[in-house]
Design a protein around this motif. Structure first.
Motif, PDB file in Angstrom:
ATOM      1  N   ARG A 170       1.051  -1.061  -0.099  1.00 31.46           N
ATOM      2  CA  ARG A 170      -0.212  -0.061  -0.002  1.00 31.46           C
ATOM      3  C   ARG A 170       0.853   1.355  -0.089  1.00 31.46           C
ATOM      4  O   ARG A 170       2.082   1.328   0.444  1.00 31.46           O
ATOM      5  N   ILE A 171       0.459   2.471  -0.538  1.00 30.98           N
ATOM      6  CA  ILE A 171       1.288   3.713  -1.133  1.00 30.98           C
ATOM      7  C   ILE A 171       0.997   4.897   0.566  1.00 30.98           C
ATOM      8  O   ILE A 171      -1.255   4.917  -0.486  1.00 30.98           O
ATOM      9  N   HIS A 172       0.896   5.487   0.820  1.00 29.20           N
ATOM     10  CA  HIS A 172       0.137   6.623   1.759  1.00 29.20           C
ATOM     11  C   HIS A 172       1.518   7.729   2.012  1.00 29.20           C
ATOM     12  O   HIS A 172       2.163   7.041   2.835  1.00 29.20           O
ATOM     13  N   GLY A 173       0.849   8.636   1.461  1.00 26.97           N
ATOM     14  CA  GLY A 173       1.797   9.912   2.269  1.00 26.97           C
ATOM     15  C   GLY A 173       3.047   9.298   0.983  1.00 26.97           C
ATOM     16  O   GLY A 173       3.128   9.530  -0.151  1.00 26.97           O
ATOM     17  N   ASN A 174       4.239   9.576   1.943  1.00 24.75           N
ATOM     18  CA  ASN A 174       5.576   9.646   2.149  1.00 24.75           C
ATOM     19  C   ASN A 174       6.253   7.941   1.850  1.00 24.75           C
ATOM     20  O   ASN A 174       7.801   7.955   2.314  1.00 24.75           O
ATOM     21  N   HIS A 175       5.333   7.110   2.081  1.00 24.14           N
ATOM     22  CA  HIS A 175       6.161   5.824   1.954  1.00 24.14           C
ATOM     23  C   HIS A 175       5.137   4.958   1.712  1.00 24.14           C
ATOM     24  O   HIS A 175       3.724   4.906   1.029  1.00 24.14           O
ATOM     25  N   ALA A 176       6.286   3.207   1.387  1.00 23.71           N
ATOM     26  CA  ALA A 176       5.164   2.515   0.861  1.00 23.71           C
ATOM     27  C   ALA A 176       5.578   1.528   1.756  1.00 23.71           C
ATOM     28  O   ALA A 176       6.186   1.595   2.533  1.00 23.71           O
ATOM     29  N   PHE A 177       3.925   0.533   2.218  1.00 23.09           N
ATOM     30  CA  PHE A 177       4.306  -0.525   2.970  1.00 23.09           C
ATOM     31  C   PHE A 177       4.236  -1.817   2.458  1.00 23.09           C
ATOM     32  O   PHE A 177       3.675  -2.319   1.761  1.00 23.09           O
ATOM     33  N   VAL A 178       4.968  -2.434   2.602  1.00 21.77           N
ATOM     34  CA  VAL A 178       5.177  -3.634   2.274  1.00 21.77           C
ATOM     35  C   VAL A 178       4.902  -4.991   3.255  1.00 21.77           C
ATOM     36  O   VAL A 178       6.044  -4.865   4.336  1.00 21.77           O
ATOM     37  N   SER A 179       4.008  -5.791   4.102  1.00 18.85           N
ATOM     38  CA  SER A 179       3.422  -7.331   4.483  1.00 18.85           C
ATOM     39  C   SER A 179       4.350  -7.902   3.803  1.00 18.85           C
ATOM     40  O   SER A 179       4.595  -8.211   2.720  1.00 18.85           O
ATOM     41  N   VAL A 183       7.510 -14.593   6.551  1.00 14.71           N
ATOM     42  CA  VAL A 183       8.583 -14.979   8.399  1.00 14.71           C
ATOM     43  C   VAL A 183       7.205 -13.936   8.972  1.00 14.71           C
ATOM     44  O   VAL A 183       7.143 -14.180  10.307  1.00 14.71           O
ATOM     45  N   GLY A 184       7.493 -12.516   8.644  1.00 15.25           N
ATOM     46  CA  GLY A 184       5.857 -12.076   9.156  1.00 15.25           C
ATOM     47  C   GLY A 184       7.005 -10.697   9.646  1.00 15.25           C
ATOM     48  O   GLY A 184       7.536 -10.452  10.760  1.00 15.25           O
ATOM     49  N   SER A 185       6.863 -10.251   8.779  1.00 13.05           N
ATOM     50  CA  SER A 185       7.210  -8.763   9.065  1.00 13.05           C
ATOM     51  C   SER A 185       6.790  -7.294   8.212  1.00 13.05           C
ATOM     52  O   SER A 185       5.790  -7.656   7.775  1.00 13.05           O
ATOM     53  N   ILE A 186       7.024  -6.012   8.579  1.00 10.44           N
ATOM     54  CA  ILE A 186       6.839  -4.940   7.973  1.00 10.44           C
ATOM     55  C   ILE A 186       8.345  -4.005   6.999  1.00 10.44           C
ATOM     56  O   ILE A 186       8.804  -4.421   7.801  1.00 10.44           O
ATOM     57  N   VAL A 187       7.984  -4.477   5.864  1.00 11.92           N
ATOM     58  CA  VAL A 187       8.379  -3.636   4.992  1.00 11.92           C
ATOM     59  C   VAL A 187       7.895  -2.117   5.008  1.00 11.92           C
ATOM     60  O   VAL A 187       7.241  -1.424   4.195  1.00 11.92           O
ATOM     61  N   LEU A 188       9.371  -0.692   5.176  1.00 15.55           N
ATOM     62  CA  LEU A 188       8.730   0.721   4.700  1.00 15.55           C
ATOM     63  C   LEU A 188       9.727   0.888   3.622  1.00 15.55           C
ATOM     64  O   LEU A 188      10.671   0.413   3.726  1.00 15.55           O
ATOM     65  N   LEU A 189       9.445   1.826   3.383  1.00 15.41           N
ATOM     66  CA  LEU A 189      10.169   2.636   2.242  1.00 15.41           C
ATOM     67  C   LEU A 189       9.575   3.288   2.208  1.00 15.41           C
ATOM     68  O   LEU A 189       8.706   3.853   1.797  1.00 15.41           O
ATOM     69  N   ASP A 190      10.552   4.861   2.141  1.00 16.14           N
ATOM     70  CA  ASP A 190      10.269   6.600   2.336  1.00 16.14           C
ATOM     71  C   ASP A 190      10.107   6.332   0.716  1.00 16.14           C
ATOM     72  O   ASP A 190      11.779   6.710   0.859  1.00 16.14           O
ATOM     73  N   LEU A 191       9.231   7.076   0.517  1.00 26.81           N
ATOM     74  CA  LEU A 191       9.486   7.446  -0.758  1.00 26.81           C
ATOM     75  C   LEU A 191      10.578   8.655  -1.509  1.00 26.81           C
ATOM     76  O   LEU A 191      10.639   9.190  -2.518  1.00 26.81           O
ATOM     77  N   THR A 192      11.048   9.654   0.238  1.00 31.94           N
ATOM     78  CA  THR A 192      11.221  10.886  -0.191  1.00 31.94           C
ATOM     79  C   THR A 192      13.243  10.222  -0.177  1.00 31.94           C
ATOM     80  O   THR A 192      14.117  11.038  -1.059  1.00 31.94           O
ATOM     81  N   THR A 193      13.522   9.383   0.326  1.00 28.77           N
ATOM     82  CA  THR A 193      15.291   9.332   0.366  1.00 28.77           C
ATOM     83  C   THR A 193      15.185   7.946  -0.183  1.00 28.77           C
ATOM     84  O   THR A 193      16.118   7.455  -0.295  1.00 28.77           O
ATOM     85  N   ASP A 194      13.977   6.573  -0.484  1.00 30.12           N
ATOM     86  CA  ASP A 194      14.259   5.226  -0.855  1.00 30.12           C
ATOM     87  C   ASP A 194      15.390   4.872   0.231  1.00 30.12           C
ATOM     88  O   ASP A 194      15.364   3.787  -0.472  1.00 30.12           O
ATOM     89  N   THR A 232      -0.742 -18.314   5.969  1.00 30.52           N
ATOM     90  CA  THR A 232       0.691 -17.823   6.042  1.00 30.52           C
ATOM     91  C   THR A 232       0.891 -16.268   6.841  1.00 30.52           C
ATOM     92  O   THR A 232      -0.222 -16.066   7.426  1.00 30.52           O
ATOM     93  N   ASN A 233       2.451 -15.667   7.020  1.00 28.31           N
ATOM     94  CA  ASN A 233       2.279 -14.582   8.228  1.00 28.31           C
ATOM     95  C   ASN A 233       1.686 -12.942   7.938  1.00 28.31           C
ATOM     96  O   ASN A 233       0.776 -13.513   6.557  1.00 28.31           O
ATOM     97  N   ALA A 234       2.685 -12.571   7.654  1.00 26.67           N
ATOM     98  CA  ALA A 234       2.184 -10.925   7.423  1.00 26.67           C
ATOM     99  C   ALA A 234       1.501 -10.852   5.951  1.00 26.67           C
ATOM    100  O   ALA A 234       2.183 -11.192   5.469  1.00 26.67           O
ATOM    101  N   ASN A 235      -0.318 -10.226   6.111  1.00 28.44           N
ATOM    102  CA  ASN A 235      -0.328 -10.758   4.221  1.00 28.44           C
ATOM    103  C   ASN A 235      -1.175  -9.546   4.323  1.00 28.44           C
ATOM    104  O   ASN A 235      -0.724  -8.572   3.385  1.00 28.44           O
TER     105      ASN A 235
END
Length: 373
Positions: A170-179, A183-194, A232-235
């Motif tokens: 999902r993409i919102h504001g300055n971040h992309a959020f990836v499930s 393993v079960g975790s959250i990946v954050l991508l800062d769209l301003t700094t990559d 599956t874990n975080a989905n």
């Protein structure tokens, strides 16, 4: 690569009545209302799709997973009703000898950015039944107008475990959020700094519990190729339209949420994030979610083949139950109030049925009118 004649779709008019055998499957609530709530918008003869995203001008992009073997990864349903590989070049032509950094190996999600001018594709980089290929795990950003690649965000560097698997975005504001569901975790991508950051690895709220919430297909608990209960874990994940809440759950159920401001704070410690992630609602195994402008979540419930509504206050209700919802996967809500539902049939694929296909063809793409309230 897919050939056009093998991937042809059959559009059906909203004005046509469904065939009698199909009409017999309509839920009692729909029958009582005198109308079929599921409108068939397209049908795929031999290709499974597990997600849809629609541009403001009506272009329809779908995720094409490799559950039956190598696939194009991403496709577009044209106005003529034909499903074509998209962008229609070497990106859609992965083979074992291909460069995994420049082809779509194993796509699980496609998602437009809020402006609708970029298509983000989540590639786990792992062929069917195999491990992630070096450099294969990535987020590929395509220009919607031209099909050109604008950027590739390599994910391999943040995954230490061989079974880590990016799932949805999902993409919102300055971040992309990836499930990350392996393993079960959250990946954050800062769209301003990559810059990429991985948090809440193996947090108990992100890890499946198939014993407590089994996935049930045709009355039987679903098992994976190893004969163990499937899950599956975080989905599934969503961000509330006001940008306050981030929702996430394992496929098997039990939804949690955390404030976006805390989740995206680079100074927040793991302890603070763990404290901030709270159980939100008891939910069943879900194959897909969407969120409307009011913050209501629409949940595709696997076990009872239903669409459920979860309000921001945590109230859960059933909107529609219908046997045709055979693993309705990642849906999309359009501004005119329709929920688009690609039928993915994951639980009936050979890899989850001892090598035997229990798929039904053609596999439809439905849409349904969401309730006004």
């Amino acid at each position: 690569m897919m050939t056009i004649d093998r991937r042809r779709l059959l559009l059906s008019s909203a004005a046509l009545a469904l065939a009698p055998t199909l009409a017999n499957l309509v839920s009692r609530s729909a029958a009582a209302a005198g109308a079929d709530p599921l409108e068939t918008m397209a049908e795929s003869k031999d290709t499974l799709w597990n997600g849809i995203t629609i541009t403001p001008d009506g272009r329809k992009f779908v995720a094409l997973p490799n559950w039956l073997g190598p696939s194009a990864g991403a496709g577009e349903i044209g106005k003529d009703g034909v499903l074509r590989p998209w962008p229609g070049n070497e990106w859609n032509a992965w083979k074992p000898e291909s460069d995994p950094t420049k082809t779509l190996v194993s796509v699980n999600a496609v998602r437009l950015n809020p402006k609708g001018d970029e298509l983000w594709v989540v590639d786990s980089g792992a062929p069917l039944g195999g491990k992630r290929l070096p450099g294969g795990s990535k987020l590929v950003v395509f220009d919607v107008a031209t099909g050109a690649v604008k950027k590739v965000h390599a994910l391999e560097g943040i995954f230490e475990e061989p079974n880590a698997a990016p799932n949805d975005i999902r993409i919102h504001g300055n971040h992309a959020f990836v499930s990350e569901s392996g393993v079960g975790s959250i990946v954050l991508l800062d769209l301003t700094t990559d810059k990429l950051r991985r948090v809440l690895v193996k947090n108990p709220l992100l890890v499946m519990d198939p014993a407590k919430r089994p996935v049930v297909i045709d009355g039987q608990p679903l098992k994976n190729a190893a004969g163990k209960p499937f899950g599956t874990n975080a989905n599934q994940l969503e961000v509330s339209p006001d940008g306050r809440w981030f929702y996430i759950q394992p496929l098997n159920g039990g939804m949690s949420r955390i404030e976006v401001a805390l989740l995206t704070d680079p100074s927040a410690s793991e302890a603070q994030l763990t404290e901030g992630l709270k159980f939100f609602a008891e939910t069943p195994p879900l194959s897909g979610t969407a969120i409307d402008a009011k913050g209501n979540l629409y949940l595709n419930s696997v076990n009872d083949r239903s669409i459920k509504k979860l309000t921001p206050e945590g109230t859960l209700s059933t909107v529609l139950s219908d046997p045709r919802l055979r693993w309705a996967d990642a849906p999309w809500i359009t501004p005119d109030g329709y929920l688009w539902l690609p039928i993915a049939q994951l639980g009936w694929t050979p890899m989850l049925n001892g090598g035997t296909s229990k798929l039904e063809w053609p596999s439809p793409l439905y849409r349904m009118r969401l309730p006004a309230a």
